[in-house]
Enzyme design. Structure first.
Site, PDB file in Angstrom:
ATOM      1  N   HIS A  42       0.839  -1.200   0.000  1.00 53.08           N
ATOM      2  CA  HIS A  42       0.000   0.000   0.000  1.00 53.08           C
ATOM      3  C   HIS A  42       0.874   1.250   0.000  1.00 53.08           C
ATOM      4  CE1 HIS A  42       0.932  -0.910   4.232  1.00 53.08           C
ATOM      5  NE2 HIS A  42       1.039   0.406   4.337  1.00 53.08           N
ATOM      6  N   HIS A 126       5.753   6.096  -1.363  1.00 54.40           N
ATOM      7  CA  HIS A 126       6.526   4.852  -1.387  1.00 54.40           C
ATOM      8  C   HIS A 126       5.673   3.681  -0.935  1.00 54.40           C
ATOM      9  CE1 HIS A 126       6.761   5.850   2.874  1.00 54.40           C
ATOM     10  NE2 HIS A 126       7.048   4.573   3.090  1.00 54.40           N
TER      11      HIS A 126
END
Length: 190
Positions: A42, A126
């Site tokens: 995620h 990220h």
């Protein structure tokens, strides 16, 4: 409950990245890393930590408003980076400006719901792939291997609230488990 707001990549993007990670795991030093599971991949937008259950309804209302004010936008997994020698991550390309604005909105929603967000730092899009074990691993070869990685684009169209269940009892190899507890479609109201 331990919560964070996130963008969850679709299965096709996860599959593309999983193929790349299989290659990374062949590099020297890969066995010195704890690799994250594709099912938990995620983009964290705002990490809230422990949140009292009675705070969740107000937080959910505010996150729904943040989603409504966001237009759908293109995103793709792209390249990678590291946080020192402690974490390896995949990056993103596409409308990172909208992703950052969504992260700001999720952070603001949490603050307005009464959650202490002082831990918040500048947002770096990220998706964490691996963390160092006790001994530091030189992550530069892994980042270099990710330089050419470019996943296919997809349209981000919703904001998720995710609960993190941390491992208990120190069982070797056990990893966090993630549970989506809320999801709100984007409205594109600017």
């Amino acid at each position: 409950m331990r919560l964070f707001a996130a963008v969850l990549p679709p299965a096709v993007a996860v599959d593309e990245l999983a193929a790349e990670v299989r290659e990374l795991k062949q590099l020297p030093g890969a066995d010195g890393l704890r690799w994250t599971e594709p099912a938990g991949w995620h983009f964290t937008l705002a990490f809230m930590g422990e949140v009292p259950e009675e705070t969740v309804p107000g937080l959910s209302e505010r996150l729904a408003r943040a989603a409504h004010r966001t237009e759908p936008f293109p995103l793709a997994l792209h390249g990678g980076g590291r946080f020192g020698d402690r974490a390896l991550w995949a990056g993103a390309s596409g409308r990172l400006d909208v992703l950052r604005r969504l992260a700001e909105r999720a952070d603001a929603a949490a603050r307005k719901a009464g959650i202490d967000m002082d831990r918040h730092r500048g947002y770096t899009p990220h998706l964490t792939l691996a963390r160092s074990r006790a001994a530091a691993v030189d992550l530069r070869p892994f980042v270099a291997a990710l330089d050419g990685f470019e996943g296919g684009p997809w349209t981000v169209g919703e904001l998720s609230l995710v609960r993190s269940h941390l491992p208990r009892g120190g069982i070797t190899g056990q990893r966090p488990r993630y549970e989506e507890v809320g999801r709100w479609p984007f409205g594109g109201a600017g």
